[in-house]
Structure formats: structure tokens, C-alpha cells
Design a protein around this motif. Structure first.
Motif, mmCIF file in Angstrom:
data_model
loop_
_atom_site.group_PDB
_atom_site.id
_atom_site.type_symbol
_atom_site.label_atom_id
_atom_site.label_comp_id
_atom_site.label_asym_id
_atom_site.label_seq_id
_atom_site.Cartn_x
_atom_site.Cartn_y
_atom_site.Cartn_z
ATOM 1 N N GLU A 22 0.835 -1.201 0.000
ATOM 2 C CA GLU A 22 0.000 0.000 0.000
ATOM 3 C C GLU A 22 0.870 1.252 0.000
ATOM 4 O O GLU A 22 1.881 1.323 0.707
ATOM 5 N N TRP A 23 0.463 2.233 -0.798
ATOM 6 C CA TRP A 23 1.212 3.476 -0.890
ATOM 7 C C TRP A 23 1.297 4.168 0.468
ATOM 8 O O TRP A 23 2.326 4.741 0.822
ATOM 9 N N SER A 43 -2.476 14.650 -7.250
ATOM 10 C CA SER A 43 -1.918 13.503 -6.530
ATOM 11 C C SER A 43 -0.402 13.609 -6.350
ATOM 12 O O SER A 43 0.233 12.687 -5.852
ATOM 13 N N HIS A 57 3.668 10.481 -7.739
ATOM 14 C CA HIS A 57 2.222 10.654 -7.863
ATOM 15 C C HIS A 57 1.601 9.566 -7.015
ATOM 16 O O HIS A 57 1.957 8.389 -7.147
ATOM 17 N N ARG A 58 0.681 9.931 -6.139
ATOM 18 C CA ARG A 58 -0.022 8.916 -5.353
ATOM 19 C C ARG A 58 -0.878 8.086 -6.306
ATOM 20 O O ARG A 58 -1.535 8.647 -7.184
ATOM 21 N N PRO A 59 -0.874 6.768 -6.129
ATOM 22 C CA PRO A 59 -1.698 5.937 -7.017
ATOM 23 C C PRO A 59 -3.186 6.152 -6.731
ATOM 24 O O PRO A 59 -3.580 6.364 -5.588
ATOM 25 N N HIS A 60 -3.967 6.110 -7.786
ATOM 26 C CA HIS A 60 -5.414 6.203 -7.634
ATOM 27 C C HIS A 60 -6.058 5.558 -8.843
ATOM 28 O O HIS A 60 -5.464 5.575 -9.918
ATOM 29 N N PRO A 61 -7.158 4.924 -8.758
ATOM 30 C CA PRO A 61 -8.002 4.783 -7.582
ATOM 31 C C PRO A 61 -7.531 3.683 -6.636
ATOM 32 O O PRO A 61 -8.034 3.570 -5.523
ATOM 33 N N LYS A 63 -5.193 1.537 -3.961
ATOM 34 C CA LYS A 63 -4.381 1.914 -2.801
ATOM 35 C C LYS A 63 -2.948 1.424 -2.943
ATOM 36 O O LYS A 63 -2.045 1.949 -2.309
#
Length: 84
Positions: A22-23, A43, A57-61, A63
Motif C-alpha cells: 500500500e502506498w 496527486s 504521484h499517489r496511485p489512484h483509484p 491503494k
């Protein structure tokens, strides 16, 4: 660094690279080792410690962090002198 952070550190340095970490765990690890979070737009997030900056960059959608993000986090930790 607590036991959860140490476990995340082990996973980040495991080969083959995991696609199931998980990020949020990677972010928590980076903060635990002394990184400062710099929020960007959307993000985008940067981590800074001792003048070393890494951007993600935070992953989305989802986790979970993508494999390339785990590899980038590993490389950043190595630059900071942090290895399991």
C-alpha cells in the motif's frame, strides 16, 4: 522506526518488486526515516530529507503502489543511506 515500518522496508527491498504494498505504508516509512512531505497539486507529493528530494504521484483509484513507484522509493531510500 517501528516494526510495521521495518516490514515495509523489507518489502520495498524484496525482488521481484511487489505490486501489493500500500502506498500509505511507503509514505509512513518515508516519514518515519525523517522525510518531510511537500504536497503538490492533485496527486503529486514530494519527500525531502537532507536536501534530497523525490517526487511521486499517489496511485489512484487503487491503494497499492505500482511497481515503478516501489522501485523509485527503493532508489530514494538508497540515496538517503537507508537499507534493511
Amino acid at each position: 522506526m517501528n516494526s510495521k515500518h521495518r516490514k515495509t522496508l523489507q518489502v520495498v527491498f524484496t525482488d521481484p518488486v511487489s505490486g501489493s504494498v500500500e502506498w500509505a505504508s511507503i509514505e509512513a516509512l518515508l516519514v518515519a526515516v525523517g522525510c518531510r512531505i511537500i504536497e503538490g497539486s492533485g496527486s503529486r507529493v514530494k519527500f525531502e530529507k537532507d536536501g534530497e528530494i523525490e517526487s511521486f504521484h499517489r496511485p489512484h483509484p487503487a491503494k497499492e503502489a505500482k511497481r515503478y513507484q516501489v522501485r523509485a522509493a527503493r532508489a530514494y531510500l538508497v540515496r538517503l543511506g537507508i537499507e534493511p
